[in-house]
Design a protein around this motif. Structure first.
Motif, PDB file in Angstrom:
ATOM      1  N   UNK A 415       7.827 -11.697  -4.616  1.00 19.35           N
ATOM      2  CA  UNK A 415       7.591 -11.807  -3.176  1.00 19.35           C
ATOM      3  C   UNK A 415       7.996 -10.524  -2.470  1.00 19.35           C
ATOM      4  N   UNK A 416       9.123  -9.946  -2.889  1.00 21.17           N
ATOM      5  CA  UNK A 416       9.567  -8.700  -2.268  1.00 21.17           C
ATOM      6  C   UNK A 416       8.568  -7.583  -2.534  1.00 21.17           C
ATOM      7  N   UNK A 417       8.101  -7.478  -3.776  1.00 25.34           N
ATOM      8  CA  UNK A 417       7.129  -6.425  -4.101  1.00 25.34           C
ATOM      9  C   UNK A 417       5.886  -6.536  -3.231  1.00 25.34           C
ATOM     10  N   UNK A 418       5.384  -7.743  -3.062  1.00 25.98           N
ATOM     11  CA  UNK A 418       4.194  -7.917  -2.223  1.00 25.98           C
ATOM     12  C   UNK A 418       4.499  -7.677  -0.757  1.00 25.98           C
ATOM     13  N   UNK A 419       5.684  -8.074  -0.311  1.00 24.62           N
ATOM     14  CA  UNK A 419       6.022  -7.904   1.104  1.00 24.62           C
ATOM     15  C   UNK A 419       6.227  -6.436   1.459  1.00 24.62           C
ATOM     16  N   UNK A 420       6.720  -5.637   0.509  1.00 27.05           N
ATOM     17  CA  UNK A 420       6.858  -4.206   0.774  1.00 27.05           C
ATOM     18  C   UNK A 420       5.494  -3.578   1.036  1.00 27.05           C
ATOM     19  N   UNK A 421       4.500  -3.997   0.273  1.00 25.95           N
ATOM     20  CA  UNK A 421       3.150  -3.495   0.505  1.00 25.95           C
ATOM     21  C   UNK A 421       2.623  -3.971   1.850  1.00 25.95           C
TER      22      UNK A 421
END
Length: 664
Positions: A415-421
């Motif tokens: 979720x964090x990886x996608x939210x950073x994008x």
């Protein structure tokens, strides 16, 4: 200066950027990949704070205060850990932390450690080669507007003996009480320790931040979000060297050396933030208090190198804080813990709001327009072609694949990886494709509403997702029956050969036309030619001869827009205007307006005497921005009786001022 000089200076610069941080990381309790991954921001924090403190304790800026501050800080941290953490507690905390973060086994951690090294080294080698291609020669000078300031600021620190952010702004304005100079402090140390010229030191410094600090931080972040499997770290290293928007764009456009260095440090700070909340797939091994100390040690490096880098961390930390809060509220924690968490989150939002309002440039510096439409900007994010660069096809496919894998797994780290994008993409779409000044000033003014600055931040989010995508595909391949029958069943040697071949093919495919185009475009701005924008080949030759023609204590007049101001950095001679954007005193204004007049009045003579000006450089009318800034006192130097021609190389001329009897 030769390539050996650049290589030696780069080695010293790498030591400056890494070694102090390794000592501090050990003192905090970090080991392995975390020690190396956070070494660069820790080093810059120590150097920047040492430069800030040095004037208050009577020390001039050099390696001495940098070493003293680092050693004292390390000793304080070691003492604090000795007092607060017993040997048994450390073991318990490390075990609990590893279990909470879903860390892998010791064997897998070891495998991930060597893969981390491979990923970093691959990125370092590829970026270093591309950087050398960009500069063309060891002392290649970026022919861009901001480079006038950056080169001269290094000379100013050498001259004044102060690298404090409270002092360096005085080079251009007595009222500029703070200017972040973490990058300039490092470049100055390179000059002092190696004896190379300022242009060589400047190139060395930006190359080291690109090829050392950036890979260490971004591969660590990819590991935290994607796990410790070798494919994650190795593919992250390859991707980190294969996107035009960073690190290559920012050493072409601007030129934005301090911001580029700050962005290179951001991934490590984001990784430390994820670890603090125990949301990642790899753990620092520290308890929450010392995890917070580790994060706190990275943040001054961002703020004191460039506020835009600190704001980037703040933006990326928002989804991390939100996910951490949601996780706590769903965990069934005690009411008291929930209240504290909500209050802390509210305080965080308040601090962020204040930072957005305070850490922004003046309005007149934020008037950069959008470069297209919102839909076009979205397409550029998806195709990893920010700022209209050629599409990075392989990286884009890997990133999209990573989004798919992350969406399927839906771990906290995913979720964090996608939210950073999502965060970086939204910021880029706003700055590149939204025309509303109200929206842009509210959200992206901290980055000057400048598209290249936000394009660079997207890369921080792209690399971990690309690594997740490649690692996911590699796992699918190695688990297939075809791979087992053709490769795995035939022994370890063949597996290693196939893996090495896959790395080579992936690296070559990522280094496609987008990178070739970025390097070619950037290299043009570093070539010194008879017509180059900032300083021509003839002008450079004259500046190199200047120390033999102008006494050390005599100042030089001339238009900084034409490159004449670089006599300060290159020739080590004081100039009236070391930058284009600066406060002009009454004396300097008189000299700029009246120097070539037939009859020198008392005001001009007094001004020349007050500023100790004895020479003037005439570099013609070609300006770095192609504009026209008229200084009437330099218009007719060739026919003026107030000056005498001393040296002429092509269109570059040095005149001695004979008005008022000249210097006595």
């Amino acid at each position: 200066m030769t390539w050996l000089d650049l290589a030696w200076a780069s080695t010293v610069a790498a030591a400056i950027v890494v070694l102090p941080g390794l000592l501090l990381a050990r003192a905090v309790g970090l080991r392995g990949v975390w020690m190396w991954g956070l070494s660069a921001p820790f080093s810059v924090t120590a150097i920047a704070l040492a430069a800030l403190v040095a004037p208050f304790i009577g020390l001039t800026w050099s390696w001495i205060p940098a070493v003293l501050f680092t050693v004292v800080l390390a000793a304080a941290l070691w003492g604090a850990r000795w007092l607060t953490v017993t040997r048994r507690a450390r073991a318990v905390d490390a075990s609990a932390d590893a279990a909470a973060s879903g860390s892998v086994t010791a064997g897998a951690r070891t495998a991930g450690s060597w893969a981390f090294a491979v990923g970093v080294l691959l990125a370092a080698a590829m970026i270093a080669v591309r950087s050398v291609q960009i500069i063309g020669e060891p002392g290649g000078i970026s022919q861009t507007f901001d480079n006038i300031y950056h080169l001269n600021a290094v000379r100013f620190i050498l001259d004044t003996g102060s690298g404090s952010p409270l002092d360096v702004g005085a080079m251009t304005s007595a009222g500029l009480w703070f200017y972040p100079v973490g990058w300039h402090d490092v470049a100055t140390l390179v000059v002092q320790l190696t004896g190379v010229t300022i242009p060589v030191a400047v190139n060395t410094t930006w190359i080291v931040f690109s090829a050392v600090a950036w890979p260490l931080g971004i591969v660590l972040l990819a590991r935290v979000l994607g796990g410790s499997k070798p494919a994650v770290a190795i593919s992250a290293g390859l991707a980190a060297a294969s996107i035009p928007a960073f690190p290559y764009l920012l050493v072409d456009y601007g030129v934005l050396y301090p911001y580029q260095a700050g962005v290179a440090l951001v991934p490590a700070a984001v990784a430390a933030t994820v670890a603090l909340f125990r949301l990642g797939r790899d753990s620092t091994g520290l308890d929450p208090v010392w995890s917070a100390v580790a994060l706190a040690g990275a943040l001054p490096a961002l703020a004191l190198t460039h506020p835009g880098a600190f704001m980037a961390w703040l933006a990326f930390s928002l989804p991390i804080a939100v996910i951490a809060l949601i996780r706590l509220l769903r965990s069934g924690a005690a009411a008291r813990s929930r209240i504290i968490a909500v209050a802390g989150f509210a305080a965080y939002l308040l601090i962020g709001f204040v930072a957005i309002r305070v850490l922004r440039p003046p309005l007149e510096a934020t008037l950069w327009p959008a470069i297209g439409l919102a839909g076009q900007a979205l397409g550029e994010v998806i195709t990893v072609s920010m700022y209209h660069t050629p599409i990075a096809e392989v990286v884009a496919i890997a990133m999209i694949t990573g989004v798919v894998f992350a969406a399927i797994r839906r771990r906290s780290a995913d979720w964090i990886a996608m939210s950073l994008l999502a965060v970086a993409g939204t910021l880029y779409i706003i700055v590149a494709g939204v025309s509303s000044a109200t929206i842009r000033n509210l959200i992206t003014a901290s980055w000057y509403n400048n598209t290249p600055r936000l394009a660079a931040l997207v890369v921080i989010a792209v690399v971990p997702l690309a690594a997740i995508g490649v690692a996911g595909l590699w796992q699918k391949l190695t688990e297939s029956r075809v791979y087992d029958r053709l490769v795995a069943s035939r022994g370890r040697v063949l597996r290693v050969v196939v893996a090495a071949l896959a790395i080579v093919l992936l690296g070559l495919s990522m280094q496609g036309r987008s990178i070739a185009g970025a390097v070619d475009g950037a290299s043009k701005s570093y070539r010194i030619t008879p017509k180059s924008a900032l300083i021509s080949s003839d002008e450079l030759r004259l500046l190199e001869e200047l120390p033999a023609l102008v006494p050390e204590d005599v100042a030089i007049a001339g238009s900084p827009w034409t490159g004449a101001g670089l006599a300060y950095a290159i020739s080590d001679r004081r100039v009236l205007m070391p930058h284009t954007l600066m406060d002009i005193s009454d004396d300097i204004e008189i000299i700029n307006d009246e120097l070539d007049e037939a009859d020198a009045g008392a005001a001009l003579c007094a001004a020349l005497d007050a500023e100790n000006v004895g020479f003037v450089l005439d570099f013609g009318s070609r300006e770095v921005h192609g504009g026209e800034h008229v200084f009437t006192g330099f218009d007719d130097l060739a026919t003026s009786d107030s000056v005498r021609l001393v040296r002429e190389i092509g269109d570059a001329r040095l005149y001695e001022i004979t008005a008022c009897g000249g210097l006595e």
